[in-house]
Design a protein around this motif. Structure first.
Motif, PDB file in Angstrom:
ATOM      1  N   GLU A  30       0.841  -1.030  -0.055  1.00  0.00           N
ATOM      2  CA  GLU A  30       0.134   0.055  -0.083  1.00  0.00           C
ATOM      3  C   GLU A  30       0.810   1.099  -0.042  1.00  0.00           C
ATOM      4  N   ARG A  34       1.005   4.039  -3.159  1.00  0.00           N
ATOM      5  CA  ARG A  34       0.489   5.448  -2.682  1.00  0.00           C
ATOM      6  C   ARG A  34       1.857   6.258  -2.873  1.00  0.00           C
ATOM      7  N   SER A  56      -1.434  -5.705 -14.030  1.00  0.00           N
ATOM      8  CA  SER A  56      -2.891  -6.006 -13.895  1.00  0.00           C
ATOM      9  C   SER A  56      -3.201  -7.159 -14.797  1.00  0.00           C
ATOM     10  N   SER A  65      -2.277  -8.747  -1.283  1.00  0.00           N
ATOM     11  CA  SER A  65      -1.814  -7.471  -0.824  1.00  0.00           C
ATOM     12  C   SER A  65      -1.211  -6.484  -1.580  1.00  0.00           C
ATOM     13  N   GLN A  68      -4.400  -5.566  -4.136  1.00  0.00           N
ATOM     14  CA  GLN A  68      -5.378  -4.747  -3.448  1.00  0.00           C
ATOM     15  C   GLN A  68      -4.740  -3.276  -3.465  1.00  0.00           C
ATOM     16  N   ALA A  69      -3.536  -3.249  -3.400  1.00  0.00           N
ATOM     17  CA  ALA A  69      -2.670  -1.854  -3.533  1.00  0.00           C
ATOM     18  C   ALA A  69      -2.847  -1.427  -4.879  1.00  0.00           C
ATOM     19  N   GLU A  71      -4.989  -2.121  -7.183  1.00  0.00           N
ATOM     20  CA  GLU A  71      -6.433  -1.733  -7.731  1.00  0.00           C
ATOM     21  C   GLU A  71      -6.819  -0.577  -6.902  1.00  0.00           C
ATOM     22  N   ARG A  72      -6.442  -0.304  -5.611  1.00  0.00           N
ATOM     23  CA  ARG A  72      -6.835   0.864  -4.702  1.00  0.00           C
ATOM     24  C   ARG A  72      -6.366   2.198  -5.189  1.00  0.00           C
ATOM     25  N   TYR A  73      -4.950   2.115  -5.633  1.00  0.00           N
ATOM     26  CA  TYR A  73      -4.162   3.392  -5.869  1.00  0.00           C
ATOM     27  C   TYR A  73      -3.872   3.556  -7.121  1.00  0.00           C
ATOM     28  N   PRO A  76      -6.802   2.886 -10.295  1.00  0.00           N
ATOM     29  CA  PRO A  76      -7.888   4.543 -10.674  1.00  0.00           C
ATOM     30  C   PRO A  76      -6.881   5.853 -10.769  1.00  0.00           C
TER      31      PRO A  76
END
Length: 79
Positions: A30, A34, A56, A65, A68-69, A71-73, A76
């Motif tokens: 994460e 970021r 991807s 983990s 998720q990082a 896809e989350r940051y 998008p």
């Protein structure tokens, strides 16, 4: 039997560092995502979009983990 190398947090970090993004050793996925997105927004990171696209397509060999990082940051944030 075929054994696939999993994309873990350290591999994810190393790939981002190879693009010139400074990320502390031991950073979680994460934090890596970021920091990569922040650097991209601030000055741009050549190759980051290509790396995210490549990763991807490999979610089947990626630790949750890291997925998720990504896809989350990064997914998008780079659209």
């Amino acid at each position: 039997m075929m054994i696939a190398d999993l994309i873990d947090g350290e591999d994810f970090r190393n790939r981002l560092v190879a693009l010139g993004i400074r990320i502390p050793e031991g950073a979680c996925p994460e934090t890596c995502a970021r920091m990569a997105l922040l650097k991209h927004v601030e000055v741009g990171v050549p190759g980051l979009q290509d790396l995210v696209r490549e990763l991807s397509e490999q979610t089947d060999v990626m630790l949750p983990s890291v997925r998720q990082a990504l896809e989350r940051y990064l997914l998008p944030g780079l659209r």
